[in-house]
Write a protein that holds these residues in place. Sequence first.
Motif, PDB file in Angstrom:
ATOM      1  N   ALA A  43       0.833  -1.210   0.000  1.00 24.69           N
ATOM      2  CA  ALA A  43       0.000   0.000   0.000  1.00 24.69           C
ATOM      3  C   ALA A  43       0.864   1.255   0.000  1.00 24.69           C
ATOM      4  CB  ALA A  43      -0.939  -0.005   1.207  1.00 24.69           C
ATOM      5  N   ARG A  44       1.950   1.227   0.772  1.00 25.84           N
ATOM      6  CA  ARG A  44       2.849   2.380   0.814  1.00 25.84           C
ATOM      7  C   ARG A  44       3.497   2.623  -0.540  1.00 25.84           C
ATOM      8  NH1 ARG A  44       5.988   0.271   4.907  1.00 25.84           N
ATOM      9  NH2 ARG A  44       7.788   1.070   3.803  1.00 25.84           N
ATOM     10  N   LEU A  45       3.946   1.560  -1.204  1.00 25.39           N
ATOM     11  CA  LEU A  45       4.569   1.705  -2.515  1.00 25.39           C
ATOM     12  C   LEU A  45       3.562   2.244  -3.535  1.00 25.39           C
ATOM     13  CD1 LEU A  45       6.977   1.369  -4.395  1.00 25.39           C
ATOM     14  CD2 LEU A  45       6.281  -1.009  -4.750  1.00 25.39           C
ATOM     15  N   MET A  46       2.352   1.725  -3.477  1.00 19.56           N
ATOM     16  CA  MET A  46       1.306   2.196  -4.383  1.00 19.56           C
ATOM     17  C   MET A  46       1.051   3.690  -4.158  1.00 19.56           C
ATOM     18  SD  MET A  46      -2.571   0.661  -4.764  1.00 19.56           S
ATOM     19  CE  MET A  46      -1.974  -1.014  -4.660  1.00 19.56           C
ATOM     20  N   TYR A  47       0.942   4.081  -2.903  1.00 18.68           N
ATOM     21  CA  TYR A  47       0.707   5.486  -2.555  1.00 18.68           C
ATOM     22  C   TYR A  47       1.864   6.355  -3.039  1.00 18.68           C
ATOM     23  CZ  TYR A  47       0.458   9.706   0.283  1.00 18.68           C
ATOM     24  OH  TYR A  47       0.437  11.012   0.695  1.00 18.68           O
ATOM     25  N   HIS A  51       1.623   9.315  -5.752  1.00 19.12           N
ATOM     26  CA  HIS A  51       1.976  10.660  -5.288  1.00 19.12           C
ATOM     27  C   HIS A  51       3.089  11.259  -6.159  1.00 19.12           C
ATOM     28  CE1 HIS A  51       2.563  13.994  -2.548  1.00 19.12           C
ATOM     29  NE2 HIS A  51       3.860  13.720  -2.539  1.00 19.12           N
ATOM     30  N   GLU A  52       4.136  10.488  -6.399  1.00 14.29           N
ATOM     31  CA  GLU A  52       5.252  10.988  -7.205  1.00 14.29           C
ATOM     32  C   GLU A  52       4.824  11.274  -8.640  1.00 14.29           C
ATOM     33  OE1 GLU A  52       8.303   8.039  -6.699  1.00 14.29           O
ATOM     34  OE2 GLU A  52       8.856   8.799  -4.705  1.00 14.29           O
ATOM     35  N   ARG A  53       3.997  10.399  -9.194  1.00 11.17           N
ATOM     36  CA  ARG A  53       3.522  10.621 -10.573  1.00 11.17           C
ATOM     37  C   ARG A  53       2.647  11.863 -10.640  1.00 11.17           C
ATOM     38  NH1 ARG A  53       4.878  10.929 -15.478  1.00 11.17           N
ATOM     39  NH2 ARG A  53       3.299  10.300 -16.960  1.00 11.17           N
ATOM     40  N   GLY A  54       1.826  12.059  -9.631  1.00  4.97           N
ATOM     41  CA  GLY A  54       0.997  13.264  -9.571  1.00  4.97           C
ATOM     42  C   GLY A  54       1.848  14.519  -9.516  1.00  4.97           C
ATOM     43  N   GLU A  55       2.921  14.469  -8.732  1.00  5.05           N
ATOM     44  CA  GLU A  55       3.842  15.605  -8.647  1.00  5.05           C
ATOM     45  C   GLU A  55       4.509  15.879  -9.997  1.00  5.05           C
ATOM     46  OE1 GLU A  55       4.745  17.825  -6.082  1.00  5.05           O
ATOM     47  OE2 GLU A  55       2.906  17.020  -5.193  1.00  5.05           O
ATOM     48  N   LYS A  73      -4.610   9.330 -18.350  1.00  5.49           N
ATOM     49  CA  LYS A  73      -5.334   8.081 -18.155  1.00  5.49           C
ATOM     50  C   LYS A  73      -4.540   7.128 -17.270  1.00  5.49           C
ATOM     51  CE  LYS A  73      -7.729   4.428 -20.606  1.00  5.49           C
ATOM     52  NZ  LYS A  73      -8.122   3.846 -21.865  1.00  5.49           N
ATOM     53  N   GLU A  74      -3.245   7.044 -17.491  1.00  7.15           N
ATOM     54  CA  GLU A  74      -2.380   6.177 -16.675  1.00  7.15           C
ATOM     55  C   GLU A  74      -2.406   6.601 -15.210  1.00  7.15           C
ATOM     56  OE1 GLU A  74       2.302   6.180 -16.183  1.00  7.15           O
ATOM     57  OE2 GLU A  74       1.729   5.348 -18.134  1.00  7.15           O
ATOM     58  N   PHE A  75      -2.308   7.913 -14.975  1.00  7.03           N
ATOM     59  CA  PHE A  75      -2.340   8.418 -13.610  1.00  7.03           C
ATOM     60  C   PHE A  75      -3.687   8.133 -12.951  1.00  7.03           C
ATOM     61  CE2 PHE A  75      -3.593  11.783 -10.661  1.00  7.03           C
ATOM     62  CZ  PHE A  75      -2.652  11.584  -9.669  1.00  7.03           C
ATOM     63  N   GLU A  76      -4.768   8.420 -13.657  1.00  4.75           N
ATOM     64  CA  GLU A  76      -6.102   8.194 -13.095  1.00  4.75           C
ATOM     65  C   GLU A  76      -6.339   6.727 -12.784  1.00  4.75           C
ATOM     66  OE1 GLU A  76      -8.669  10.068 -15.958  1.00  4.75           O
ATOM     67  OE2 GLU A  76      -8.463  12.031 -14.992  1.00  4.75           O
ATOM     68  N   SER A  77      -5.834   5.856 -13.638  1.00  2.91           N
ATOM     69  CA  SER A  77      -5.972   4.421 -13.404  1.00  2.91           C
ATOM     70  C   SER A  77      -5.224   4.002 -12.142  1.00  2.91           C
ATOM     71  CB  SER A  77      -5.449   3.653 -14.623  1.00  2.91           C
ATOM     72  OG  SER A  77      -5.475   2.272 -14.374  1.00  2.91           O
ATOM     73  N   ALA A  78      -3.996   4.504 -11.975  1.00  2.00           N
ATOM     74  CA  ALA A  78      -3.196   4.182 -10.782  1.00  2.00           C
ATOM     75  C   ALA A  78      -3.853   4.758  -9.534  1.00  2.00           C
ATOM     76  CB  ALA A  78      -1.778   4.716 -10.941  1.00  2.00           C
ATOM     77  N   ARG A  79      -4.393   5.962  -9.644  1.00  2.00           N
ATOM     78  CA  ARG A  79      -5.072   6.587  -8.501  1.00  2.00           C
ATOM     79  C   ARG A  79      -6.321   5.804  -8.109  1.00  2.00           C
ATOM     80  NH1 ARG A  79      -7.445  11.944  -9.982  1.00  2.00           N
ATOM     81  NH2 ARG A  79      -9.006  10.516 -10.753  1.00  2.00           N
ATOM     82  N   ASP A  80      -7.092   5.380  -9.114  1.00  2.00           N
ATOM     83  CA  ASP A  80      -8.293   4.579  -8.843  1.00  2.00           C
ATOM     84  C   ASP A  80      -7.936   3.261  -8.157  1.00  2.00           C
ATOM     85  OD1 ASP A  80      -9.817   6.584  -9.957  1.00  2.00           O
ATOM     86  OD2 ASP A  80     -10.127   5.545 -11.873  1.00  2.00           O
ATOM     87  N   GLU A  81      -6.852   2.639  -8.609  1.00  2.00           N
ATOM     88  CA  GLU A  81      -6.396   1.394  -7.983  1.00  2.00           C
ATOM     89  C   GLU A  81      -5.996   1.643  -6.531  1.00  2.00           C
ATOM     90  OE1 GLU A  81      -2.926  -2.017  -8.472  1.00  2.00           O
ATOM     91  OE2 GLU A  81      -3.248  -0.593 -10.090  1.00  2.00           O
TER      92      GLU A  81
END
Length: 139
Positions: A43-47, A51-55, A73-81
């Motif tokens: 969960a920490r790695l996913m977060y 977070h880094e991709r959003g930045e 789309k890639e970012f939104e998919s990772a965020r949704d996951e």
Amino acid sequence: MTLLAEKSPVLEKTRELCAAIAGDARFVQLQKDVERFLEDDSARLMYQTVHERGEELHQKQHAGIKLAPSEIKEFESARDELLRNDVASAFLDAQGELEALQRTIAKYITTTLEIGRVPTEAELSDEGGCCGGGCGCSH
């Protein structure tokens, strides 16, 4: 006796406030949610990744670089996951609630120090008309 003396009423009430927070069942649950997240490497790695991709995307936008639809789309998919992960989702909720608690308490104290009395709800609301910068305006 100064306001910061060990036995001053201000410090005694501050300790009482801290005890009330620490003993609150909701606060205890929020702490457990944070601890569970900190112990979950996945969960920490996913977060961290989201977070880094959003930045990165924010920096690109700030620099005037147009984001590709695939990047978004890639970012939104990772965020949704991330949000579907129960541990990460509970952590994000806990983080938000704890930050809101901290802001509210700080606002009460800051406003009290500025105006010299317990503030009213209207004085604490963002709709009070004051700039909020400690300017001393009377709104």
